[in-house]
Design an enzyme around this catalytic site. Sequence first.
Site, mmCIF file in Angstrom:
data_model
loop_
_atom_site.group_PDB
_atom_site.id
_atom_site.type_symbol
_atom_site.label_atom_id
_atom_site.label_comp_id
_atom_site.label_asym_id
_atom_site.label_seq_id
_atom_site.Cartn_x
_atom_site.Cartn_y
_atom_site.Cartn_z
ATOM 1 N N CYS A 131 0.824 -1.200 0.000
ATOM 2 C CA CYS A 131 0.000 0.000 0.000
ATOM 3 C C CYS A 131 0.860 1.253 0.000
ATOM 4 O O CYS A 131 2.062 1.213 0.290
ATOM 5 C CB CYS A 131 -0.873 0.050 1.265
ATOM 6 S SG CYS A 131 -1.962 -1.352 1.508
ATOM 7 N N ASP A 162 19.820 36.598 -15.036
ATOM 8 C CA ASP A 162 18.466 37.137 -15.035
ATOM 9 C C ASP A 162 18.401 38.416 -14.200
ATOM 10 O O ASP A 162 18.734 38.426 -13.004
ATOM 11 C CB ASP A 162 17.503 36.087 -14.463
ATOM 12 C CG ASP A 162 16.065 36.519 -14.548
ATOM 13 O OD1 ASP A 162 15.469 36.317 -15.615
ATOM 14 O OD2 ASP A 162 15.549 37.074 -13.565
#
Length: 503
Positions: free
Chosen positions: A39, A445
């Site tokens: 699970c 940038d």
Amino acid sequence: MPAAAAMPDAQVCERARLSRDARFDGLFFTAVRTTGIYCRPVCPAPAPKPGNVRYYPSAAAAEAAGFRPCLRCRPELAPGEGSWRRGDEAVARALKLIDQGALAEGSLAALAARLHLGERQLRRLFVVRLGAAPNAVHTTRRLLFAKQLLTETALPVTTVAMEAGFGSLRRFNAAFRQAYGLAPRDLRRQLPAVQDGPLVLRLGYRPPYDFDAVLAFFRGRALPGVERVDARTYARAFGHDGGTGWLRVGRWPAPAHALRLEVHGAATGGLLGIVQRVRRMFDLDADPHAIASVLGRDPRLAPLLRAHPGLRIPSGWDGFEIAVRAVIGQQVSVAAARTLTARLAAAHGAALPAPLAAQGFGHLFPSVEALSEADPDGFGLTRARAQAVRGIARAVREGRVDFAADAPLDDFVARWTALPGIGPWTAQYIALRALGHPDAFPAEDLILQRTVPADGTRLGARALSARAEAWRPWRGYAVIALWHEAMAAAPAPSHPAASRSAA
């Protein structure tokens, strides 16, 4: 990049299992010795006794140990293996290549050679990290995708076999029965019937997830005729060898930690590729806890993460499209880049048929071939940028550059900056948004240079790079957090030199 973290220790796994902590979904799997079932840690079933529980680092490891997937929590919905799929480490690069079909189309030896490793060495790395060999990981991946299609769609079993990458129904039935102890049709009989209609799939993620921020990023850059983004969904047209189609992505209803993917007109055998593209676009396999544990130590970034937990790297549908948009976005605002790119797409993209036009889509983004041979004077760009666009189209066509999942960041940047008109900023931007590389960092940038100091000063590229060393291996997420802050403060920047990060 440093080695990816190992599976959480047993005590952490136990606490996560008992609390059903969704942050650990996909980072390990719980197998129950008495039932033979494995699970997700978020499974809603009653918790078994600790003495009956075994923990595995991957679904493939649990299946290799003889456990079958739970029908209730559905391990096929778990996000990818977190940091094991990210960056430049050999296992991460191999997993990305496996996702792209490397073992469906080639051998383990060829995969190892592509990574400059020996076959035995690659197998050993997988067993240590994921608890299973590469071929087992590949097989489990196909079987779990088939299980999802059997559960969530009305596709015929033969079609499911083809979509999951099995060459024949016979091979699919044999592999499914060997792994899960029943035939695909027998599994489907145990499940509620699915009504015919649009093909809809659930794509899981680890919370938190700032879906609104991702949509806002896409909305500001959406190309009319190719994409549609509203307050709740992202949609786009796409092409394939057999024709055209379109898709739409939105939230899955609460309380599921998942997005809803609706697909129309996919080619047979193309669904898995579409799912993988969408997972990359929306960064669904990210591990926000691991990212925040590094970036949250920085006093500049910590408040941004608290204000917007679950930021993701919005990637792109197609690497070539992102590269063209990056070049067009050099030194212009978001709005200007969008307008110029939309004109280019309308002029050179293939027209779409009436059914897609009725959905608001007019054309595809131009292909590599279309822009390789088009007259750059017809691009509506400056001469230098038009030549750069045609130059990258020809370089992609000739194989001088590509968007290969196994390319280390430094190698990728070096190959792209060798092209005329492509500098470090553009190459890093392409790595960030075409590859979704978590450590891509455009230090040139101007928005980052002005935003990081937060006091009106500006850092140079070298100083900014030094400042960002502490953010590795998640510098790309720091970029998104800082851009998000800058866009919120100035949603419509008009100064060209301050806007090129927004391509």
